[in-house]
Enzyme design. Structure first.
Site, mmCIF file in Angstrom:
data_model
loop_
_atom_site.group_PDB
_atom_site.id
_atom_site.type_symbol
_atom_site.label_atom_id
_atom_site.label_comp_id
_atom_site.label_asym_id
_atom_site.label_seq_id
_atom_site.Cartn_x
_atom_site.Cartn_y
_atom_site.Cartn_z
ATOM 1 N N GLU A 38 59.639 5.208 -97.344
ATOM 2 C CA GLU A 38 58.690 4.806 -96.323
ATOM 3 C C GLU A 38 59.238 3.495 -95.763
ATOM 4 O O GLU A 38 59.493 2.568 -96.536
ATOM 5 C CB GLU A 38 57.360 4.561 -97.052
ATOM 6 N N ARG A 264 59.990 6.781 -113.125
ATOM 7 C CA ARG A 264 60.496 5.723 -112.260
ATOM 8 C C ARG A 264 61.210 4.670 -113.097
ATOM 9 O O ARG A 264 61.002 4.583 -114.308
ATOM 10 C CB ARG A 264 59.362 5.089 -111.448
ATOM 11 N N LYS A 274 57.467 -2.441 -103.102
ATOM 12 C CA LYS A 274 57.688 -3.040 -101.785
ATOM 13 C C LYS A 274 56.508 -3.893 -101.379
ATOM 14 O O LYS A 274 56.667 -4.953 -100.784
ATOM 15 C CB LYS A 274 57.897 -1.936 -100.744
HETATM 16 P P1 ATP Z 1 57.124 1.092 -103.443
HETATM 17 O O1 ATP Z 1 55.878 1.134 -104.252
HETATM 18 O O2 ATP Z 1 58.078 0.071 -103.869
HETATM 19 O O3 ATP Z 1 56.867 1.073 -101.955
HETATM 20 P P2 ATP Z 1 57.427 3.830 -103.121
HETATM 21 O O4 ATP Z 1 57.574 4.893 -104.142
HETATM 22 O O5 ATP Z 1 56.147 3.772 -102.386
HETATM 23 O O6 ATP Z 1 57.806 2.482 -103.774
HETATM 24 P P3 ATP Z 1 59.045 5.013 -101.148
HETATM 25 O O7 ATP Z 1 59.686 4.369 -99.997
HETATM 26 O O8 ATP Z 1 57.937 5.959 -100.887
HETATM 27 O O9 ATP Z 1 58.584 3.862 -102.079
HETATM 28 O O10 ATP Z 1 60.117 5.664 -102.113
HETATM 29 C C1 ATP Z 1 61.205 6.431 -101.733
HETATM 30 C C2 ATP Z 1 61.677 7.180 -102.947
HETATM 31 O O11 ATP Z 1 62.065 6.276 -103.969
HETATM 32 C C3 ATP Z 1 60.577 8.045 -103.516
HETATM 33 O O12 ATP Z 1 61.100 9.314 -103.807
HETATM 34 C C4 ATP Z 1 60.161 7.324 -104.757
HETATM 35 O O13 ATP Z 1 59.685 8.222 -105.725
HETATM 36 C C5 ATP Z 1 61.448 6.620 -105.180
HETATM 37 N N1 ATP Z 1 61.162 5.412 -105.955
HETATM 38 C C6 ATP Z 1 60.382 4.389 -105.609
HETATM 39 N N2 ATP Z 1 60.305 3.484 -106.605
HETATM 40 C C7 ATP Z 1 61.069 3.951 -107.619
HETATM 41 C C8 ATP Z 1 61.387 3.488 -108.930
HETATM 42 N N3 ATP Z 1 60.906 2.347 -109.403
HETATM 43 N N4 ATP Z 1 62.208 4.239 -109.691
HETATM 44 C C9 ATP Z 1 62.704 5.405 -109.212
HETATM 45 N N5 ATP Z 1 62.440 5.896 -108.007
HETATM 46 C C10 ATP Z 1 61.627 5.196 -107.198
HETATM 47 MG MG MG Z 2 55.070 4.271 -100.985
#
Ligand code: ATP
Ligand code: MG
Length: 559
Positions: A38, A264, A274
């Site tokens: 995202e 994760r 983020k």
């Molecule tokens: P954040 O909470 O930091 O915004 P998010 O999961 O909302 O993380 P996205 O941009 O939606 O962020 O994530 C893109 C991809 O990265 C998704 O497939 C998500 O599952 C993966 N991802 C995010 N954080 C982790 C993590 N800590 N370990 C492994 N994969 C991750």
């Molecule tokens: Mg997200």
């Protein structure tokens, strides 16, 4: 066709095995994965795990991996983030298949599918307020209640939905919900919202849309449109999988990807979200998303982490289904390991103390030294030895304890790559009494040779005061003092006040000006990199990537 040909270095984890089975059974002839960020912030080390996994699997099985921005929240998204994310993926060493993709490219298809759902009686416009919707949803132990709008006619739903898009209603007035099961034990299946009104400008689609699809509805359809075979995501989406499958089961999509969840990455002494990182940036606790203390990919890069070190780290931590917390020491090990092999050595004095060699003339002697103790391909450099040197203040003690092997009055030490030096006299500032200079002498017989009849144990680094280049050195340390910064409630409470110490008056060997390397081992000090933003030929700036040894392990052990 057998897929044993896809042998590779990485250990086979459970997702690897699933894919191998799917290829061997003929379910798929080739695989397509995707990385779906995202664009609402910079990527962090957790995303690196997901990138390495998705792109890595595509590489191992000769498949394809897409980069798709999951851009359904226009107010939080920004072109700056899109550019930064794409750059980070490439910097890590991966290239997506085809163009950069956006879920927003599918907004029309998603909208059309929503109308199909309405026509099938599987979606309805609900006009409960957000609060009422929560009340009606029920809890984990109580079933939900059907919305009074659940049985709206198809004609009414079509009319209302098109007027939502036409901009006739305020945000929050109506939503479109999937009609599934208000009594489902899985809350995600209790008629989830699939569209909401948002009168927001979108970075890709401009002002065309007044309704925006929700993540769960968007993600599965985007995967299907792109022909993704394996939709790999983190464990928190496990409970969303039934919804993922439900949506695709209702619609005439040509493929139904398999969602697979993995644990994760959680790393101690840092935060990987983020949203939380954005607070640190916005509220001025750091200089930006690329602050070298943050575990954003941009921060790690500026700190001196290499793509190889991050890829090795991601491989070492593995892929599993059980949540765990990885020790920061593992990440630090991976960068030390890489830089130890590849970083040229150089001497830099961080806290200079002047040394005058009273038995040495005015001419410089150019000594030669290897840039790396093991790798000859890194070449050699010339180091000027002169009458006036700088050593590090830390390497001198007036009243040393017995086991002190560095310099002290009357004692000898080896100057790295040069002579044995003896401290003869300590010169003080007449006003403050501080030590400002050491009058010393060398043993001229000890260049590359041990002294006769005595043992000198200590070795210290030094630079020529006449030739050294002034520089600024930034000593970075862990940003949080607590293993779990969020355990205490507010992560702002445990920011390490010493996470950055800036030393403005350091001196580095002149050979640095001819060396195009960006990463160095400052001998006896640690691994440092050229700051990618603020370094210039007239003002050299270096960031400490990591110390030579794990200093936190010692602290923990002493506790
Ligand atoms: P954040 O909470 O930091 O915004 P998010 O999961 O909302 O993380 P996205 O941009 O939606 O962020 O994530 C893109 C991809 O990265 C998704 O497939 C998500 O599952 C993966 N991802 C995010 N954080 C982790 C993590 N800590 N370990 C492994 N994969 C991750
Ligand atoms: Mg997200």
């Amino acid at each position: 066709m057998s897929h044993s040909e896809f042998e590779h270095k990485a250990p086979a984890h459970f997702i690897h095995k699933i894919i191998e089975e799917d290829l061997n059974s003929g379910k798929h002839t080739s695989i397509v994965t995707r990385f779906p960020p995202e664009p609402n912030g910079f990527l962090h080390i957790g995303h690196a795990k997901s990138i390495c996994l998705n792109f890595g699997l595509a590489e191992q099985f000769n498949g394809a991996c897409h980069l798709r921005f999951d851009d359904t929240n226009p107010e939080k998204e920004n072109q700056v983030y899109i550019d930064a994310i794409a750059q980070d993926v490439q910097w890590l060493g991966f290239q997506w298949h085809g163009p950069v993709r956006y879920a927003s490219e599918y907004f029309q298809a998603l909208y059309d599918y929503a109308i199909e759902l309405i026509n099938m009686g599987k979606a309805y416009v609900c006009s409960l307020t957000a609060e009422q919707t929560r009340e009606y949803r029920g809890t984990l132990t109580e079933p939900g209640k059907p919305s009074p709008y659940r049985d709206r006619s198809i004609a009414d739903n079509l009319d209302l939905f098109s007027r939502m898009q036409a901009g006739e209603f305020d945000e929050g007035a109506h939503v479109l919900r999937a009609k599934i099961d208000m009594a489902s034990p899985n809350l995600n299946m209790r008629d989830p919202v699939i569209y909401r009104i948002k009168k927001a400008h979108h970075h890709q689609t401009g002002d065309h849309w007044n309704v925006y699809p929700m993540y769960d509805y968007t993600h599965c359809i985007s995967d299907a449109i792109e022909g993704i075979t394996h939709s790999i995501c983190t464990l928190e989406f496990e409970d969303h999988r039934p919804l993922y499958d439900w949506v695709l089961d209702q619609l005439p999509v040509s493929c139904h990807p398999r969602q697979i969840e993995f644990a994760r990455l959680n790393l101690n002494y840092t935060i990987t979200s983020k949203r939380k990182l954005k607070r640190l940036v916005d509220e001025g606790f750091v200089v930006g998303w690329d602050d070298p203390r943050l575990h954003t990919i941009a921060g790690l890069r500026r700190r001196g982490y290499t793509p190889a070190s991050l890829r090795n780290f991601c491989e070492a931590i593995g892929v599993a289904r059980a949540d765990s917390v990885v020790d920061m020491a593992m990440l630090e090990f991976s960068i030390r390991d890489d830089l130890d092999k590849h970083a040229p050595r150089i001497m830099c004095v961080l806290d200079p103390l002047k040394v005058t060699i009273t038995n040495y003339g005015d001419d410089a002697q150019w000594l030669e030294a290897s840039n790396h103790p093991k790798d000859e391909s890194l070449g050699k450099r010339k180091i000027p030895f002169t009458r006036t040197l700088y050593i590090d203040r830390n390497d001198f003690m007036e009243d040393p304890p017995k086991d002190y092997f560095r310099l002290s009055p009357g004692k000898e030490v080896r100057l790295r790559g040069a002579y044995i030096l003896r401290c003869d006299q300590v010169v003080r500032d007449p006003q403050t009494g501080a030590v400002i200079e050491l009058k010393s002498s060398i043993d001229p017989e000890t260049l590359g040779k041990n002294p006769e009849g005595r043992k000198v144990k200590g070795v210290i680094h030094w630079v020529s005061a006449d030739h050294a280049v002034p520089c600024e050195v930034r000593l970075y340390d862990r940003f949080f003092t607590e293993e779990n910064p969020e355990a205490a409630g507010d992560f702002f409470q445990c920011i390490n006040p010493n996470s950055l110490v800036t030393l403005k008056h350091c001196w580095i060997e002149p050979s640095v000006m001819e060396n195009s390397a960006t990463h160095f081992q400052f001998e006896r000090e640690g691994y440092f990199c050229v700051d990618c933003k603020e370094d210039s030929a007239s003002h050299r700036v270096f960031n400490r990537t990591v110390t030579l040894k794990d200093s936190w392990a010692k602290i923990e052990a002493k506790k």
